[in-house]
Design a protein around this motif. Sequence first.
Motif: not given
Length: 130
Positions: A61-68, A72-82
């Motif tokens: 999960t941390i690995l999935d969030l690090l690109p954000c 400093k760019v996120n996607t609907p998927q990353s926001r949903a994960l957050l």
Amino acid sequence: MRIGEVATKTGVSVRALRYYEEQGLLAAARSSGGQRHYPDNAIDRVRLIQMLYAAGLSSRTILDLLPCVDAKVNTPQSRALLRAERDRIDRQITQLRQARKRLDEVIADSESPANGCTHTGTDAQAAVAG
């Protein structure tokens, strides 16, 4: 910055730093002698990783969030994960508060002479024994 310096400044073991690198959470350049050299932002990165682990997030999960964090760019998927992780943490906080409240009740009951609980030793003796 060498691995020992990052470990000292963050309070994280060298072994943990190597694990973070294996998991893709932390990057290091290698010298011609094979020594790891971390960028200046490694300390902040390690502190973030530690905080997220402490909150119960998995390496994946941390690995999935690090690109954000990095881009400093996120996607609907990353926001949903957050949001999902935040909601999970909120549920965990609620459960911990309930557990603390119940422990407070048990402590109060155990300290009440009316409960019939047998007290052994003094609190000082119990603290030394524990």
